[in-house]
Design a protein around this motif. Structure first.
Motif, PDB file in Angstrom:
ATOM      1  N   ASN A  56      31.878  81.606  32.365  1.00  0.00           N
ATOM      2  CA  ASN A  56      30.758  80.662  32.385  1.00  0.00           C
ATOM      3  C   ASN A  56      29.649  81.105  31.443  1.00  0.00           C
ATOM      4  O   ASN A  56      29.300  82.291  31.398  1.00  0.00           O
ATOM      5  N   THR A  57      29.121  80.133  30.724  1.00  0.00           N
ATOM      6  CA  THR A  57      28.009  80.391  29.812  1.00  0.00           C
ATOM      7  C   THR A  57      26.929  79.323  30.002  1.00  0.00           C
ATOM      8  O   THR A  57      27.211  78.214  30.473  1.00  0.00           O
ATOM      9  N   ASP A  58      25.723  79.678  29.642  1.00  0.00           N
ATOM     10  CA  ASP A  58      24.604  78.741  29.656  1.00  0.00           C
ATOM     11  C   ASP A  58      23.721  79.015  28.452  1.00  0.00           C
ATOM     12  O   ASP A  58      23.627  80.168  28.002  1.00  0.00           O
ATOM     13  N   TYR A  59      23.057  77.949  27.985  1.00  0.00           N
ATOM     14  CA  TYR A  59      22.231  78.063  26.805  1.00  0.00           C
ATOM     15  C   TYR A  59      20.899  77.358  27.008  1.00  0.00           C
ATOM     16  O   TYR A  59      20.817  76.359  27.722  1.00  0.00           O
ATOM     17  N   ALA A  60      19.885  77.876  26.332  1.00  0.00           N
ATOM     18  CA  ALA A  60      18.633  77.143  26.260  1.00  0.00           C
ATOM     19  C   ALA A  60      18.858  75.884  25.432  1.00  0.00           C
ATOM     20  O   ALA A  60      19.694  75.866  24.514  1.00  0.00           O
ATOM     21  N   GLY A  65      24.598  74.170  21.106  1.00  0.00           N
ATOM     22  CA  GLY A  65      25.328  73.560  20.005  1.00  0.00           C
ATOM     23  C   GLY A  65      25.266  74.354  18.713  1.00  0.00           C
ATOM     24  O   GLY A  65      26.033  74.088  17.782  1.00  0.00           O
ATOM     25  N   ARG A  66      24.373  75.341  18.664  1.00  0.00           N
ATOM     26  CA  ARG A  66      24.254  76.183  17.458  1.00  0.00           C
ATOM     27  C   ARG A  66      24.616  77.635  17.741  1.00  0.00           C
ATOM     28  O   ARG A  66      25.154  78.324  16.868  1.00  0.00           O
ATOM     29  N   PHE A  67      24.307  78.116  18.936  1.00  0.00           N
ATOM     30  CA  PHE A  67      24.587  79.499  19.310  1.00  0.00           C
ATOM     31  C   PHE A  67      25.770  79.548  20.267  1.00  0.00           C
ATOM     32  O   PHE A  67      25.990  78.622  21.051  1.00  0.00           O
ATOM     33  N   SER A  68      26.482  80.672  20.211  1.00  0.00           N
ATOM     34  CA  SER A  68      27.610  80.872  21.116  1.00  0.00           C
ATOM     35  C   SER A  68      27.621  82.313  21.599  1.00  0.00           C
ATOM     36  O   SER A  68      27.623  83.247  20.787  1.00  0.00           O
ATOM     37  N   ILE A  69      27.633  82.491  22.914  1.00  0.00           N
ATOM     38  CA  ILE A  69      27.671  83.827  23.492  1.00  0.00           C
ATOM     39  C   ILE A  69      29.093  84.139  23.937  1.00  0.00           C
ATOM     40  O   ILE A  69      29.806  83.260  24.428  1.00  0.00           O
ATOM     41  N   SER A  70      29.508  85.376  23.732  1.00  0.00           N
ATOM     42  CA  SER A  70      30.838  85.807  24.149  1.00  0.00           C
ATOM     43  C   SER A  70      30.771  87.292  24.506  1.00  0.00           C
ATOM     44  O   SER A  70      29.769  87.955  24.244  1.00  0.00           O
ATOM     45  N   ARG A  71      31.846  87.769  25.101  1.00  0.00           N
ATOM     46  CA  ARG A  71      31.876  89.184  25.453  1.00  0.00           C
ATOM     47  C   ARG A  71      33.294  89.716  25.335  1.00  0.00           C
ATOM     48  O   ARG A  71      34.260  88.973  25.518  1.00  0.00           O
ATOM     49  N   ASP A  72      33.376  91.009  25.065  1.00  0.00           N
ATOM     50  CA  ASP A  72      34.650  91.716  25.046  1.00  0.00           C
ATOM     51  C   ASP A  72      34.506  92.841  26.064  1.00  0.00           C
ATOM     52  O   ASP A  72      33.876  93.866  25.785  1.00  0.00           O
ATOM     53  N   ASN A  73      35.051  92.647  27.242  1.00  0.00           N
ATOM     54  CA  ASN A  73      34.875  93.632  28.308  1.00  0.00           C
ATOM     55  C   ASN A  73      35.562  94.953  27.996  1.00  0.00           C
ATOM     56  O   ASN A  73      35.104  96.003  28.449  1.00  0.00           O
ATOM     57  N   ALA A  74      36.618  94.916  27.224  1.00  0.00           N
ATOM     58  CA  ALA A  74      37.291  96.161  26.848  1.00  0.00           C
ATOM     59  C   ALA A  74      36.395  97.008  25.943  1.00  0.00           C
ATOM     60  O   ALA A  74      36.433  98.241  26.003  1.00  0.00           O
ATOM     61  N   LYS A  75      35.597  96.347  25.116  1.00  0.00           N
ATOM     62  CA  LYS A  75      34.697  97.060  24.200  1.00  0.00           C
ATOM     63  C   LYS A  75      33.295  97.200  24.791  1.00  0.00           C
ATOM     64  O   LYS A  75      32.412  97.783  24.151  1.00  0.00           O
ATOM     65  N   LYS A  76      33.075  96.637  25.984  1.00  0.00           N
ATOM     66  CA  LYS A  76      31.750  96.685  26.621  1.00  0.00           C
ATOM     67  C   LYS A  76      30.680  96.143  25.674  1.00  0.00           C
ATOM     68  O   LYS A  76      29.596  96.733  25.517  1.00  0.00           O
ATOM     69  N   THR A  77      30.967  95.020  25.081  1.00  0.00           N
ATOM     70  CA  THR A  77      30.079  94.449  24.073  1.00  0.00           C
ATOM     71  C   THR A  77      29.916  92.954  24.322  1.00  0.00           C
ATOM     72  O   THR A  77      30.885  92.264  24.646  1.00  0.00           O
ATOM     73  N   VAL A  78      28.679  92.491  24.159  1.00  0.00           N
ATOM     74  CA  VAL A  78      28.377  91.068  24.223  1.00  0.00           C
ATOM     75  C   VAL A  78      27.876  90.640  22.845  1.00  0.00           C
ATOM     76  O   VAL A  78      27.210  91.410  22.151  1.00  0.00           O
ATOM     77  N   LEU A  80      26.341  87.365  20.192  1.00  0.00           N
ATOM     78  CA  LEU A  80      25.661  86.087  20.054  1.00  0.00           C
ATOM     79  C   LEU A  80      25.886  85.604  18.627  1.00  0.00           C
ATOM     80  O   LEU A  80      25.327  86.162  17.680  1.00  0.00           O
ATOM     81  N   GLN A  81      26.735  84.599  18.504  1.00  0.00           N
ATOM     82  CA  GLN A  81      26.992  83.973  17.204  1.00  0.00           C
ATOM     83  C   GLN A  81      25.955  82.880  17.003  1.00  0.00           C
ATOM     84  O   GLN A  81      25.858  81.958  17.827  1.00  0.00           O
ATOM     85  N   MET A  82      25.185  82.989  15.940  1.00  0.00           N
ATOM     86  CA  MET A  82      24.100  82.048  15.677  1.00  0.00           C
ATOM     87  C   MET A  82      24.394  81.309  14.378  1.00  0.00           C
ATOM     88  O   MET A  82      24.469  81.941  13.306  1.00  0.00           O
ATOM     89  N   ASN A  83      24.565  80.009  14.481  1.00  0.00           N
ATOM     90  CA  ASN A  83      24.848  79.167  13.321  1.00  0.00           C
ATOM     91  C   ASN A  83      23.721  78.171  13.110  1.00  0.00           C
ATOM     92  O   ASN A  83      22.926  77.915  14.011  1.00  0.00           O
ATOM     93  N   HIS A  84      23.678  77.602  11.923  1.00  0.00           N
ATOM     94  CA  HIS A  84      22.659  76.598  11.591  1.00  0.00           C
ATOM     95  C   HIS A  84      21.253  77.106  11.963  1.00  0.00           C
ATOM     96  O   HIS A  84      20.478  76.385  12.604  1.00  0.00           O
ATOM     97  N   LEU A  85      20.970  78.309  11.549  1.00  0.00           N
ATOM     98  CA  LEU A  85      19.698  78.915  11.914  1.00  0.00           C
ATOM     99  C   LEU A  85      18.524  78.165  11.292  1.00  0.00           C
ATOM    100  O   LEU A  85      18.618  77.631  10.176  1.00  0.00           O
ATOM    101  N   GLU A  86      17.442  78.162  12.049  1.00  0.00           N
ATOM    102  CA  GLU A  86      16.217  77.470  11.648  1.00  0.00           C
ATOM    103  C   GLU A  86      15.064  78.481  11.636  1.00  0.00           C
ATOM    104  O   GLU A  86      15.128  79.484  12.345  1.00  0.00           O
ATOM    105  N   PRO A  87      14.030  78.207  10.857  1.00  0.00           N
ATOM    106  CA  PRO A  87      12.886  79.136  10.861  1.00  0.00           C
ATOM    107  C   PRO A  87      12.330  79.386  12.264  1.00  0.00           C
ATOM    108  O   PRO A  87      11.844  80.493  12.541  1.00  0.00           O
TER     109      PRO A  87
END
Length: 124
Positions: A56-60, A65-78, A80-87
């Protein structure tokens, strides 16, 4: 507990960045993880969160529609892919581990463990 955020930088509007947050000192799979951001002169605000399982994910609304959160539990890493960035996305971005489930997931007070932040600057 250590949360080490990285991946920030300077990017032009419309560009992309991928933030990473490596965790240590905690059982990573026990924690919902969140990304927050704080622009100069503004309060820290919620950006995204992902549950411990990753199902489950949630976004502001401002990043949906522009950012995507994911995690790799094996690598203990989360991530945040940020696309179409704005000032308006310019801010210090923080990762955090949620510890208080009596507070809403978008409330920074629900998170006791925080990374040091990584600066994202979007030029127009």
């Amino acid at each position: 507990v250590q949360l080490q955020a990285s991946g920030g930088g300077l990017v032009q509007a419309g560009g992309s960045l991928r933030l990473s947050c490596a965790a240590s000192g905690l059982t990573f799979t026990d924690y919902t993880m969140g990304w927050f951001r704080q622009a100069p002169g503004k309060e820290r605000e919620f950006a995204a969160r992902i549950t411990a399982s990753g199902f489950n994910t949630d976004y502001a609304d401002s990043v949906k529609g522009r950012f995507s959160i994911s995690r790799d539990n094996a690598k203990k890493t989360v991530y945040l892919q940020m696309n179409h960035l704005e000032p308006e996305d310019t801010a210090v971005y923080y990762c955090a581990a949620r510890t208080d489930y009596s507070a809403p997931y978008y409330d920074p007070r629900a998170y006791a463990y925080w990374g040091q932040g990584t600066l994202v600057t979007v030029s127009s």
